[in-house]
Design a protein around this motif. Structure first.
Motif, mmCIF file in Angstrom:
data_model
loop_
_atom_site.group_PDB
_atom_site.id
_atom_site.type_symbol
_atom_site.label_atom_id
_atom_site.label_comp_id
_atom_site.label_asym_id
_atom_site.label_seq_id
_atom_site.Cartn_x
_atom_site.Cartn_y
_atom_site.Cartn_z
ATOM 1 N N GLY A 1 -10.572 2.670 -3.787
ATOM 2 C CA GLY A 1 -10.555 1.480 -4.625
ATOM 3 C C GLY A 1 -9.218 0.781 -4.686
ATOM 4 O O GLY A 1 -9.049 -0.174 -5.455
ATOM 5 N N ARG A 2 -8.249 1.203 -3.872
ATOM 6 C CA ARG A 2 -6.945 0.546 -3.859
ATOM 7 C C ARG A 2 -7.037 -0.771 -3.098
ATOM 8 O O ARG A 2 -7.589 -0.845 -2.003
ATOM 9 N N LEU A 3 -6.482 -1.803 -3.668
ATOM 10 C CA LEU A 3 -6.578 -3.140 -3.100
ATOM 11 C C LEU A 3 -5.763 -3.252 -1.821
ATOM 12 O O LEU A 3 -4.572 -2.905 -1.786
ATOM 13 N N LEU A 4 -6.406 -3.733 -0.738
ATOM 14 C CA LEU A 4 -5.741 -3.907 0.545
ATOM 15 C C LEU A 4 -5.592 -5.374 0.934
ATOM 16 O O LEU A 4 -4.630 -5.738 1.616
ATOM 17 N N PHE A 5 -6.529 -6.211 0.495
ATOM 18 C CA PHE A 5 -6.514 -7.596 0.947
ATOM 19 C C PHE A 5 -7.440 -8.415 0.069
ATOM 20 O O PHE A 5 -8.470 -7.931 -0.401
ATOM 21 N N CYS A 6 -7.041 -9.658 -0.169
ATOM 22 C CA CYS A 6 -7.905 -10.606 -0.873
ATOM 23 C C CYS A 6 -7.826 -11.918 -0.101
ATOM 24 O O CYS A 6 -6.729 -12.457 0.109
ATOM 25 N N ILE B 1 0.815 -1.216 0.000
ATOM 26 C CA ILE B 1 0.000 0.000 0.000
ATOM 27 C C ILE B 1 0.846 1.261 0.000
ATOM 28 O O ILE B 1 0.328 2.360 -0.215
ATOM 29 N N SER B 2 2.131 1.114 0.269
ATOM 30 C CA SER B 2 3.095 2.200 0.150
ATOM 31 C C SER B 2 4.451 1.533 -0.053
ATOM 32 O O SER B 2 4.585 0.326 0.178
ATOM 33 N N PRO B 3 5.461 2.266 -0.510
ATOM 34 C CA PRO B 3 6.749 1.621 -0.784
ATOM 35 C C PRO B 3 7.331 0.839 0.378
ATOM 36 O O PRO B 3 8.133 -0.065 0.162
ATOM 37 N N ASP B 4 6.956 1.157 1.610
ATOM 38 C CA ASP B 4 7.540 0.467 2.754
ATOM 39 C C ASP B 4 6.506 -0.207 3.659
ATOM 40 O O ASP B 4 6.839 -0.601 4.779
ATOM 41 N N VAL B 5 5.271 -0.358 3.203
ATOM 42 C CA VAL B 5 4.219 -0.979 4.023
ATOM 43 C C VAL B 5 3.506 -2.045 3.203
ATOM 44 O O VAL B 5 3.047 -1.773 2.086
ATOM 45 N N ARG B 6 3.401 -3.252 3.790
ATOM 46 C CA ARG B 6 2.657 -4.345 3.163
ATOM 47 C C ARG B 6 1.669 -4.923 4.163
ATOM 48 O O ARG B 6 1.940 -4.976 5.355
ATOM 49 N N LEU B 7 0.541 -5.361 3.630
ATOM 50 C CA LEU B 7 -0.504 -5.966 4.452
ATOM 51 C C LEU B 7 -0.684 -7.409 4.000
ATOM 52 O O LEU B 7 -0.928 -7.672 2.826
ATOM 53 N N THR C 1 -2.434 -9.855 6.341
ATOM 54 C CA THR C 1 -3.551 -10.468 7.054
ATOM 55 C C THR C 1 -4.688 -9.460 7.206
ATOM 56 O O THR C 1 -4.484 -8.248 7.086
ATOM 57 N N LEU C 2 -5.861 -9.994 7.516
ATOM 58 C CA LEU C 2 -7.029 -9.139 7.719
ATOM 59 C C LEU C 2 -6.850 -8.252 8.950
ATOM 60 O O LEU C 2 -7.296 -7.098 8.959
ATOM 61 N N ALA C 3 -6.184 -8.755 9.973
ATOM 62 C CA ALA C 3 -5.936 -7.950 11.180
ATOM 63 C C ALA C 3 -5.053 -6.748 10.847
ATOM 64 O O ALA C 3 -5.275 -5.642 11.366
ATOM 65 N N GLU C 4 -4.062 -6.938 9.990
ATOM 66 C CA GLU C 4 -3.199 -5.828 9.594
ATOM 67 C C GLU C 4 -3.975 -4.784 8.800
ATOM 68 O O GLU C 4 -3.723 -3.582 8.916
ATOM 69 N N VAL C 5 -4.929 -5.231 7.993
ATOM 70 C CA VAL C 5 -5.744 -4.299 7.210
ATOM 71 C C VAL C 5 -6.600 -3.435 8.131
ATOM 72 O O VAL C 5 -6.658 -2.206 7.981
ATOM 73 N N VAL C 6 -7.287 -4.069 9.089
ATOM 74 C CA VAL C 6 -8.126 -3.313 10.023
ATOM 75 C C VAL C 6 -7.270 -2.355 10.849
ATOM 76 O O VAL C 6 -7.657 -1.201 11.087
ATOM 77 N N GLY C 7 -6.108 -2.808 11.271
ATOM 78 C CA GLY C 7 -5.221 -1.931 12.019
ATOM 79 C C GLY C 7 -4.743 -0.747 11.193
ATOM 80 O O GLY C 7 -4.669 0.387 11.704
ATOM 81 N N HIS C 8 -4.452 -0.978 9.929
ATOM 82 C CA HIS C 8 -4.021 0.117 9.042
ATOM 83 C C HIS C 8 -5.135 1.139 8.856
ATOM 84 O O HIS C 8 -4.897 2.353 8.902
ATOM 85 N N LEU C 9 -6.359 0.664 8.660
ATOM 86 C CA LEU C 9 -7.484 1.591 8.501
ATOM 87 C C LEU C 9 -7.705 2.396 9.784
ATOM 88 O O LEU C 9 -8.039 3.583 9.732
ATOM 89 N N GLY C 10 -7.524 1.753 10.928
ATOM 90 C CA GLY C 10 -7.673 2.472 12.180
ATOM 91 C C GLY C 10 -6.609 3.544 12.360
ATOM 92 O O GLY C 10 -6.893 4.638 12.867
#
Length: 310
Positions: free
Chosen positions: A176-181, A111-117, A119-128
């Motif tokens: 619309g940027r992909l965070l998790f599948c 989602i950025s040059p130095d951040v990858r997601l 798991t679903l927990a990481e996605v929720v934490g990133h949104l928070g």
């Protein structure tokens, strides 16, 4: 083997692989050493009569293995055609794709040059942490019909499309940027059941305060998550609704749909990769295929958004 001129032509044309030359160069630098390490580990894991490195050498170098995998995922080109293209045997291409695809699947969504997601927990934490809105939706991928006599054969039949399919949950941000599948489930699985089994309800209820938009297939998720999952407004009047209520309900529904439509765009970008338009390989490989394509697509989206830092 393809020559240097042909290889450069493949890499420079984004229509062939779906990725820019910068992203491909990054994949070679990151995934190449991992592939070499695992290859050496496989050679050393069994009894040998000759030393490591002895015998015939690979005719297909790693960058060609990566390009063959990308073309296969992007356009669904058969292994026979790729074998003719790269000047090797079909079994070599099959083995190369089987080795590279899991390595791509492990990378997660960038989602950025130095951040990858991953798991679903990481996605929720990133949104928070970022205060962004998330959007979820289920998508179905057609698969081959299971063999006759298989006990769970009917589970793959989708109630929506009446076809053999598997289902994945796609998670994007408000743009619309992909965070998790998610990993796939048989096509008969309801969207809300899939979300519960993935642990989304617990993550939203116990995690940071975030807003998650969803369609009517997730109706009831809002009550389970303390209102953090927002679904279309529930219709209170089944018959003979007043005109003012019809207008209000339609206005609220369209407002919700106009925000949620971004996840449909994200799914459309995923389905541009032919391997997810209809999966013709083995069903046990579909999860690696989904995760690999999601990771590649998110990395390219990040490269387009941060060109100076890529």
């Amino acid at each position: 083997m393809v020559g240097n001129v042909t290889r450069r032509a493949i890499i420079s044309d984004r229509r062939i692989t779906g990725l820019s030359a910068v992203v491909i160069a990054e994949l070679v630098a990151e995934v190449g050493p991992l592939w070499h390490e695992r290859h050496q580990a496989r050679l050393a894991s069994r009894p040998r009569k000759r030393a490591l490195g002895a015998g015939a050498k690979h005719r297909m170098v790693f960058i060609d293995r990566l390009l063959a995998t990308l073309v296969n995922l992007r356009h669904g080109v058969t292994h026979d055609v790729l074998a003719c293209w790269f000047g090797v045997d079909r079994s070599t291409v099959t083995r190369a794709i089987g080795e590279v695809r899991p390595l791509l699947a492990e990378r997660g969504c960038t989602i950025s040059p130095d951040v990858r997601l991953r798991t679903l927990a990481e996605v929720v934490g990133h949104l928070g942490e970022t205060g962004k809105t998330g959007i979820i939706d289920g998508t179905e991928i057609r698969v081959r019909r299971p063999a006759v006599g298989r006990k769970d054969r009917d589970k793959f039949i989708s109630g929506k499309n009446k076809q053999n399919a598997v289902k994945a949950m796609v998670f994007t941000d408000g743009d619309g940027r992909l965070l998790f599948c998610s990993p796939t489930e048989p096509g008969s699985r309801a969207d809300i059941t899939h979300a519960r089994e993935l642990g989304l309800v617990k993550l939203l209820a116990d995690g940071p305060a975030v807003e998650i938009l969803a369609d009517a297939d997730y109706q009831g998720l809002g009550a389970e998550t303390g209102g953090r999952a927002v679904t279309p407004p529930h219709r209170k009047f089944k018959k003979n609704a007043p005109d003012w209520y019809e207008e209000m309900h339609e206005r609220q529904r369209k407002a919700h749909s106009s925000r949620r439509i971004r996840v449909e765009h994200g799914i459309a970008h995923l389905k541009n990769w032919r391997a997810l338009a209809r999966h013709l390989g083995r069903r046990e490989h579909i999860d690696d295929t989904v995760q690999a394509i999601a990771g590649l697509l998110s990395r390219q989206q990040t490269a387009d958004l941060f060109p100076a830092r890529t």
